[in-house]
Design a protein around this motif. Structure first.
Motif, short mmCIF file in Angstrom:
data_model
loop_
_atom_site.label_atom_id
_atom_site.label_comp_id
_atom_site.label_asym_id
_atom_site.label_seq_id
_atom_site.Cartn_x
_atom_site.Cartn_y
_atom_site.Cartn_z
N GLU A 60 0.39 26.63 11.93
CA GLU A 60 -0.08 25.25 11.90
C GLU A 60 -1.37 25.12 11.12
O GLU A 60 -1.97 26.11 10.71
CB GLU A 60 -0.31 24.75 13.33
N GLY A 61 -1.77 23.88 10.96
CA GLY A 61 -3.04 23.60 10.31
C GLY A 61 -3.02 23.87 8.83
O GLY A 61 -1.99 23.96 8.16
N THR A 62 -4.25 24.01 8.33
CA THR A 62 -4.41 24.27 6.89
C THR A 62 -3.80 25.62 6.52
O THR A 62 -3.26 25.78 5.41
CB THR A 62 -5.89 24.26 6.50
N LEU A 63 -3.90 26.59 7.40
CA LEU A 63 -3.29 27.89 7.11
C LEU A 63 -1.77 27.77 7.09
O LEU A 63 -1.11 28.40 6.25
CB LEU A 63 -3.71 28.90 8.18
N ARG A 76 -8.68 24.60 14.29
CA ARG A 76 -8.90 24.63 15.74
C ARG A 76 -8.90 23.22 16.32
O ARG A 76 -8.36 22.95 17.40
CB ARG A 76 -10.23 25.34 16.04
N GLU A 77 -9.49 22.31 15.55
CA GLU A 77 -9.55 20.91 16.01
C GLU A 77 -8.15 20.33 16.14
O GLU A 77 -7.80 19.70 17.15
CB GLU A 77 -10.39 20.09 15.03
N LEU A 78 -7.40 20.55 15.11
CA LEU A 78 -6.04 20.00 15.14
C LEU A 78 -5.22 20.62 16.27
O LEU A 78 -4.48 19.93 16.96
CB LEU A 78 -5.36 20.25 13.78
N TRP A 79 -5.42 21.86 16.43
CA TRP A 79 -4.61 22.52 17.46
C TRP A 79 -5.04 22.07 18.85
O TRP A 79 -4.21 21.85 19.72
CB TRP A 79 -4.78 24.04 17.33
N VAL A 80 -6.37 21.92 19.02
CA VAL A 80 -6.87 21.48 20.33
C VAL A 80 -6.39 20.07 20.64
O VAL A 80 -5.97 19.76 21.77
CB VAL A 80 -8.42 21.57 20.36
N LYS A 81 -6.44 19.23 19.62
CA LYS A 81 -5.99 17.85 19.84
C LYS A 81 -4.52 17.80 20.25
O LYS A 81 -4.12 16.98 21.07
CB LYS A 81 -6.21 17.02 18.59
N GLU A 82 -3.78 18.63 19.66
CA GLU A 82 -2.35 18.59 19.96
C GLU A 82 -2.00 19.35 21.24
O GLU A 82 -0.99 19.04 21.90
CB GLU A 82 -1.56 19.19 18.78
N ASN A 83 -2.83 20.24 21.64
CA ASN A 83 -2.44 21.11 22.75
C ASN A 83 -3.45 21.11 23.92
O ASN A 83 -3.31 21.91 24.85
CB ASN A 83 -2.26 22.55 22.23
N LYS A 84 -4.43 20.22 23.89
CA LYS A 84 -5.43 20.23 24.95
C LYS A 84 -4.79 19.84 26.29
O LYS A 84 -3.88 19.04 26.35
CB LYS A 84 -6.59 19.29 24.63
N THR A 85 -5.36 20.37 27.33
CA THR A 85 -4.83 20.10 28.69
C THR A 85 -5.81 19.28 29.54
O THR A 85 -5.46 18.83 30.63
CB THR A 85 -4.56 21.42 29.41
N GLY A 86 -6.94 19.12 29.08
CA GLY A 86 -7.91 18.28 29.79
C GLY A 86 -9.31 18.61 29.36
O GLY A 86 -9.64 19.74 29.05
N GLU A 87 -10.13 17.54 29.38
CA GLU A 87 -11.50 17.71 28.92
C GLU A 87 -12.47 17.92 30.10
O GLU A 87 -13.60 18.28 29.93
CB GLU A 87 -11.94 16.47 28.12
N VAL A 88 -12.05 17.58 31.37
CA VAL A 88 -12.92 17.68 32.55
C VAL A 88 -12.98 19.16 32.97
O VAL A 88 -11.95 19.77 33.19
CB VAL A 88 -12.40 16.83 33.71
N ARG A 89 -14.23 19.59 33.11
CA ARG A 89 -14.43 20.98 33.45
C ARG A 89 -14.54 21.11 34.99
O ARG A 89 -14.98 20.16 35.68
CB ARG A 89 -15.69 21.50 32.81
N PRO A 90 -14.30 22.17 35.52
CA PRO A 90 -14.44 22.35 36.99
C PRO A 90 -15.93 22.33 37.42
O PRO A 90 -16.80 22.66 36.60
CB PRO A 90 -13.86 23.76 37.21
N VAL A 91 -16.19 21.92 38.67
CA VAL A 91 -17.54 21.88 39.25
C VAL A 91 -17.53 22.67 40.54
O VAL A 91 -16.49 22.98 41.10
CB VAL A 91 -18.00 20.43 39.49
N ASP A 92 -18.81 22.83 41.17
CA ASP A 92 -18.88 23.58 42.41
C ASP A 92 -18.37 22.75 43.59
O ASP A 92 -18.45 21.52 43.61
CB ASP A 92 -20.34 23.97 42.68
N MET A 93 -17.86 23.41 44.53
CA MET A 93 -17.32 22.80 45.75
C MET A 93 -18.51 22.45 46.68
O MET A 93 -19.40 23.25 46.87
CB MET A 93 -16.37 23.75 46.44
#
Length: 435
Positions: free
Chosen positions: A226-229, A416-433
């Motif tokens: 994918e991508g430019t490569l 990497r940008e293109l791949w992340v955009k197409e394959n990202k699973t979520g932008e929210v990171r985990p926090v402490d309980m």
């Protein structure tokens, strides 16, 4: 009967003044009863005469040699009798002159002293010393005669260097110089054919290469990049297909513009033309060999006739008779005829060799021209091969240029940008309980 006006007179013998005996001898004749006494003017005078064939001198000692007494008896007999012809009739004055002339001609072939060599033999010997005949072709010996100049100096022309026959190192039959030139033409034809076969193999490789490139360009390998490569990879695979087309066109042009012309240049008719040259020159050599054989036969015949003449002349020394003189006449006529035959045979041989020489020059220069044409033809089409090869490289370079451009545009960050955009699973990171 000769008439004498006094008791002692001088008279000439009934021979020509140029007769080898009468020219060197004057006879004093006196009547003694019924006999005729023949005495030499000088008791110990040597009778010497020149043989026109040998230019040697034969000496007769009239007082000591027993042969001279027989000669004097014969001359005395002839001096006391009128000259008559073979029919018994008296010979007239003009007939006597003719007889004397023939006598001089016969006596010119007088006895040859032992070890002497006739002019004809000396001439033959001289020819053998200055010239040599090799395989029926006559050449000057080294250092004999004027130096020959090349027909085409500084050109290394065929017409200057193939006159002699080529010796076979294995001792087989020697090869005529013209045959060497013909073999060069046949070898050139074979080399031309092999070059065509080489280009044919090169064409097959190109065709096979183009086929494999085309097949490889359709491979699904790395198709998910994918991508430019991925774009650069896709272009690379496409360039293989384009390159395959270039090599296929290159193979086709090799076949039509290089292989086929080399194969068809001077087709089967060329060998037929060479055979005509070969047969023509071979016929001339056969004619030359035949003429040379005639010369040798005539030379042998002349030697035999001269030997026979020498034998008969020596017989005349032993026993002087009309029969021996007639034999000498016949032997001389045969010797003269043999000499004429030899001259005629040599003339015909020289004419045939001259014709062969002219045909050799013409034919060898024609073969030289054909060889130049062959080399220039091959040179032209091999240059066409290199031209097509350069064109192929240029087209191959054009198929690679898009790949180069895309490879320069490859950006890992963007990919990497293109791949992340197409394959990202979520932008929210985990926090402490929390407790």
């Amino acid at each position: 009967m000769a008439a004498f006006s006094c008791k002692a007179v001088k008279f000439s013998l009934p021979f020509s003044p140029h007769h080898p005996v009468s020219s060197g001898l004057q006879i004093r004749s006196t009547f003694i009863g019924r006999g005729l006494n023949v005495q030499p003017l000088r008791a110990r005078r040597r009778c010497r005469y020149l043989c026109s064939q040998t230019r040697g001198f034969f000496h007769l000692h009239k007082t000591k040699c027993s042969k001279q007494s027989r000669l004097q008896k014969h001359l005395s007999k002839m001096a006391g009798q009128p000259k008559t012809s073979s029919t018994g009739q008296p010979v007239r004055a003009h007939e006597t002159r003719t007889s004397n002339t023939k006598s001089r001609q016969i006596e010119s072939f007088a006895a040859l002293p032992p070890g002497s060599v006739s002019p004809a033999k000396r001439q033959i010997k001289e020819v053998k010393e200055t010239k040599a005949t090799i395989n029926c072709v006559t050449f000057p010996l080294p250092g004999e005669g004027p130096e020959q100049q090349l027909l085409k100096p500084d050109e290394w022309s065929y017409c200057d260097y193939f006159w002699a026959d080529k010796k076979d190192p294995q001792g087989a039959t020697s090869l005529p110089g013209f045959e060497v030139l013909l073999q060069k033409q046949l070898k050139g034809k074979q080399m031309q054919k092999e070059m065509s076969e080489f280009i044919h193999e090169r064409t097959k490789i190109e065709e096979e290469y183009a086929k494999n490139l085309s097949k490889l360009s359709l491979s699904p390998l790395a198709a998910q990049e994918e991508g430019t490569l991925g774009e650069a990879w896709t272009q690379l695979k496409k360039s293989l297909h384009d390159e395959a087309e270039v090599h296929l066109k290159f193979a086709n042009k090799l076949h039509t513009e290089v292989e086929k012309p080399l194969l068809t240049f001077r087709g089967d008719h060329f060998k037929k033309d060479l055979k005509k040259y070969d047969h023509h020159m071979a016929d001339l050599r056969k004619q030359l060999a035949s003429r040379f054989a005639s010369v040798e036969k005539a030379r042998k015949a002349l030697a035999d006739r001269q030997k026979d003449l020498e034998v008969k002349t020596q017989q005349l020394e032993v026993k002087l008779s009309n029969k021996t003189e007639e034999d000498i006449k016949k032997a001389r006529r045969k010797s003269t005829q043999a000499g004429d035959d030899l001259m005629r045979c040599v003339d015909l041989y020289n004419q045939t060799q001259s014709k062969w020489f002219e045909e050799m020059v013409t034919a060898s220069m024609e073969l030289e021209k054909l060889e130049v044409e062959r080399i220039e033809w091959i040179q032209q089409h091999l240059r066409q091969y290199t031209t097509l090869r350069h064109e192929t490289d240029m087209f191959n370079q054009s198929t690679v240029e898009p790949v180069d451009q895309l490879l320069q545009n490859v950006d890992p960050s963007k990919d990497r940008e293109l791949w992340v955009k197409e394959n990202k699973t979520g932008e929210v990171r985990p926090v402490d309980m929390d407790i």
